[in-house]
Design an enzyme around this catalytic site. Structure first.
Site, PDB file in Angstrom:
ATOM      1  N   GLU A 102     -33.620  32.530 -20.853  1.00  0.00           N
ATOM      2  CA  GLU A 102     -34.859  32.134 -20.190  1.00  0.00           C
ATOM      3  C   GLU A 102     -35.483  33.319 -19.452  1.00  0.00           C
ATOM      4  O   GLU A 102     -34.773  34.206 -18.965  1.00  0.00           O
ATOM      5  CB  GLU A 102     -34.587  30.984 -19.217  1.00  0.00           C
ATOM      6  N   CYS A 123     -39.780  37.789 -14.447  1.00  0.00           N
ATOM      7  CA  CYS A 123     -38.362  37.766 -14.091  1.00  0.00           C
ATOM      8  C   CYS A 123     -37.570  37.706 -15.397  1.00  0.00           C
ATOM      9  O   CYS A 123     -37.649  36.715 -16.121  1.00  0.00           O
ATOM     10  CB  CYS A 123     -38.106  36.536 -13.221  1.00  0.00           C
ATOM     11  N   CYS A 130     -23.576  34.369 -17.353  1.00  0.00           N
ATOM     12  CA  CYS A 130     -23.171  35.329 -16.324  1.00  0.00           C
ATOM     13  C   CYS A 130     -21.691  35.107 -16.006  1.00  0.00           C
ATOM     14  O   CYS A 130     -21.235  33.962 -15.950  1.00  0.00           O
ATOM     15  CB  CYS A 130     -24.004  35.100 -15.055  1.00  0.00           C
ATOM     16  N   CYS A 134     -21.077  32.658  -9.064  1.00  0.00           N
ATOM     17  CA  CYS A 134     -21.587  32.387  -7.715  1.00  0.00           C
ATOM     18  C   CYS A 134     -21.783  30.874  -7.596  1.00  0.00           C
ATOM     19  O   CYS A 134     -22.330  30.238  -8.503  1.00  0.00           O
ATOM     20  CB  CYS A 134     -22.920  33.110  -7.495  1.00  0.00           C
ATOM     21  N   CYS A 137     -25.409  29.149  -8.020  1.00  0.00           N
ATOM     22  CA  CYS A 137     -26.317  29.582  -9.092  1.00  0.00           C
ATOM     23  C   CYS A 137     -26.102  28.781 -10.370  1.00  0.00           C
ATOM     24  O   CYS A 137     -24.975  28.645 -10.849  1.00  0.00           O
ATOM     25  CB  CYS A 137     -26.099  31.070  -9.368  1.00  0.00           C
ATOM     26  N   CYS A 358     -35.633  30.850  -8.535  1.00  0.00           N
ATOM     27  CA  CYS A 358     -34.427  31.689  -8.473  1.00  0.00           C
ATOM     28  C   CYS A 358     -33.180  30.847  -8.592  1.00  0.00           C
ATOM     29  O   CYS A 358     -33.020  29.864  -7.867  1.00  0.00           O
ATOM     30  CB  CYS A 358     -34.291  32.352  -7.113  1.00  0.00           C
TER      31      CYS A 358
HETATM   32  N1  SAH Z   1     -27.083  38.674 -10.682  1.00  0.00           N
HETATM   33  C1  SAH Z   1     -28.150  39.226  -9.937  1.00  0.00           C
HETATM   34  C2  SAH Z   1     -29.535  38.813 -10.399  1.00  0.00           C
HETATM   35  C3  SAH Z   1     -29.763  37.352 -10.776  1.00  0.00           C
HETATM   36  S1  SAH Z   1     -29.998  36.174  -9.508  1.00  0.00           S
HETATM   37  C4  SAH Z   1     -27.970  38.939  -8.466  1.00  0.00           C
HETATM   38  O1  SAH Z   1     -27.036  38.237  -8.120  1.00  0.00           O
HETATM   39  O2  SAH Z   1     -28.698  39.466  -7.639  1.00  0.00           O
HETATM   40  C5  SAH Z   1     -31.525  36.485  -8.710  1.00  0.00           C
HETATM   41  C6  SAH Z   1     -31.532  35.998  -7.277  1.00  0.00           C
HETATM   42  O3  SAH Z   1     -31.533  34.554  -7.198  1.00  0.00           O
HETATM   43  C7  SAH Z   1     -30.305  36.450  -6.512  1.00  0.00           C
HETATM   44  O4  SAH Z   1     -30.632  36.890  -5.241  1.00  0.00           O
HETATM   45  C8  SAH Z   1     -29.504  35.171  -6.439  1.00  0.00           C
HETATM   46  O5  SAH Z   1     -28.546  35.218  -5.439  1.00  0.00           O
HETATM   47  C9  SAH Z   1     -30.598  34.151  -6.233  1.00  0.00           C
HETATM   48  N2  SAH Z   1     -30.159  32.779  -6.482  1.00  0.00           N
HETATM   49  C10 SAH Z   1     -29.169  32.355  -7.291  1.00  0.00           C
HETATM   50  N3  SAH Z   1     -29.038  31.025  -7.230  1.00  0.00           N
HETATM   51  C11 SAH Z   1     -29.972  30.573  -6.363  1.00  0.00           C
HETATM   52  C12 SAH Z   1     -30.360  29.274  -5.901  1.00  0.00           C
HETATM   53  N4  SAH Z   1     -29.750  28.178  -6.334  1.00  0.00           N
HETATM   54  N5  SAH Z   1     -31.360  29.198  -5.007  1.00  0.00           N
HETATM   55  C13 SAH Z   1     -32.002  30.299  -4.582  1.00  0.00           C
HETATM   56  N6  SAH Z   1     -31.702  31.549  -5.005  1.00  0.00           N
HETATM   57  C14 SAH Z   1     -30.695  31.690  -5.888  1.00  0.00           C
END
Ligand code: SAH
Length: 367
Positions: A102, A123, A130, A134, A137, A358
């Site tokens: 996506e 984006c 991944c 986390c 996410c 995000c």
């Molecule tokens: N792996 C990289 C880039 C992808 S995530 C990273 O971790 O930075 C892009 C951004 O979205 C990151 O700051 C991540 O922490 C944030 N993110 C992930 N899940 C989220 C959620 N459920 N709500 C808000 N931001 C989120």
């Protein structure tokens, strides 16, 4: 790159999108063509967004014929495009091996005098899924399938541009995946985006966001990369950060602070910390004070992000209990940071209604 490597990547046809100019030169040499043809093809691919070799009208017909026999342009079909009420678009692209990724196109909320958005941000994804797991996410639910190639990263831009009346002005590596775990292909894409002959983006308008891969941060510093760096911090203590982001066991807050200091010393570029606010976990006054202390190590700003719920991926355990901070606490936390002289920005939740905000990218879950 040598010819053997080119043919081993794609024994049938060489995919031209994503090759550097030097790699394209090696390829045209295999066709017994002069070097300048490579620059012509490069410009046609990126400046003129050629969709077929027939579009490369400045090339002789015989060469176009040869190219269509031995190479392909390698375009990603958009199998689905979803439109958010706020103007955000989410694309589902199909890769050659059938896997999907996506990409999100976000016209900025600030508009110019003409009523049109001032910025159009794309984006892009860097991996299919991944590996980092986390807890907040959605992409984590996919696990890692594979890295994207340079061509697949670059083509997200070229395809998405077709769906935007205005030129894409900014690019963020914040889609699916951890860009620093696919460093070579991501930087290969950066080199193409910023190449004067491609003329797509300036490095200052490209941001790479990492969950905290120290090796990658140091490499970016050593290479004096002038794109921007963002770190997903999300916690001001190691205890909480490790629960939210298992990668913190490998590189903790101390290691990250050291890496950012190294980065700043080498590049003199400020960094951005991303900080999602979770109710009752990281949104207290003490958190604001610890966060302020962390960010004082190098010139920086903090991007505060509302937590976008990911219940649609059916998380269990800790991840299932995460809640966004209340709007009042969100504002109060920002106020505290500002009192502590921290530069704060608020990340928008554009595209939340189509699961394009995000952290919400998880393919078919995002209906
Ligand atoms: N792996 C990289 C880039 C992808 S995530 C990273 O971790 O930075 C892009 C951004 O979205 C990151 O700051 C991540 O922490 C944030 N993110 C992930 N899940 C989220 C959620 N459920 N709500 C808000 N931001 C989120």
């Amino acid at each position: 790159m040598n010819v053997n490597k080119l043919s081993s990547i794609a024994p049938a046809k060489t995919s031209l999108k994503g090759l550097s100019l030097a790699e394209l030169e090696a390829f045209v040499a295999t066709l017994n063509e002069p070097k300048y043809r490579a620059a012509q093809i490069f410009r046609r691919l990126y400046q003129h967004r050629a969709e077929s070799f027939d579009d490369m009208t400045e090339l002789p017909i015989a060469l176009r014929q040869k190219l269509s026999e031995q190479a392909d342009i390698g375009s990603l079909p958009a199998v689905k495009v979803q439109h958010s009420a706020d103007g955000t678009k989410k694309f589902l692209f199909q890769l050659q091996d059938g896997r999907e990724i996506e990409t999100v196109l976000i016209p900025s909320e600030t508009v110019g005098d003409d009523g049109e958005p001032k910025r159009v941000t794309l984006c892009v994804s860097t991996q299919v899924g991944c590996p980092l797991n986390c807890k907040f996410c959605a992409t984590a639910s996919l696990k890692l399938k594979r890295n994207l190639t340079t061509g697949e990263i670059v083509d997200q831009f070229l395809q998405a541009q077709k769906f935007s009346d205005k030129p894409i002005t900014n690019l963020v590596f914040m889609g699916m995946g951890e860009p620093m775990l696919n460093y070579d292909n991501v930087m290969g894409a950066v080199d193409i985006f910023t190449h004067p002959d491609a003329d797509l983006l300036s490095p200052k308008r490209i941001t790479i966001s990492t969950a905290g891969i120290v090796e990658g941060i140091k490499r970016m510093a050593d290479e004096q990369r002038s794109i921007k760096l963002a770190l997903s911090l999300h916690a001001s203590t190691n205890g909480l950060r490790t629960r939210l982001m298992p990668i913190n066991k490998k590189w903790d807050l101390q290691a990250l602070g050291d890496a950012l200091e190294y980065y700043y010393r080498k590049t003199r570029q400020p960094v951005t910390y991303e900080y999602i606010l979770f109710e009752g976990l990281n949104d207290s006054q003490q958190d604001a004070e610890r966060l302020a202390r962390i960010t004082r190590r190098v010139p920086s700003k903090v991007n505060v992000i509302p937590f976008h719920p990911i219940g649609f991926t059916n998380p269990h355990g800790f991840g299932a209990d995460l809640k966004p901070t209340t709007p009042e606490q969100f504002q109060a936390f920002i106020g505290l940071l500002r009192e502590l002289d921290v530069t704060v920005m608020i990340r928008s939740s554009s595209g939340k209604d189509i699961h394009a905000a995000c952290g919400q990218l998880a393919l078919s879950h995002g209906e």
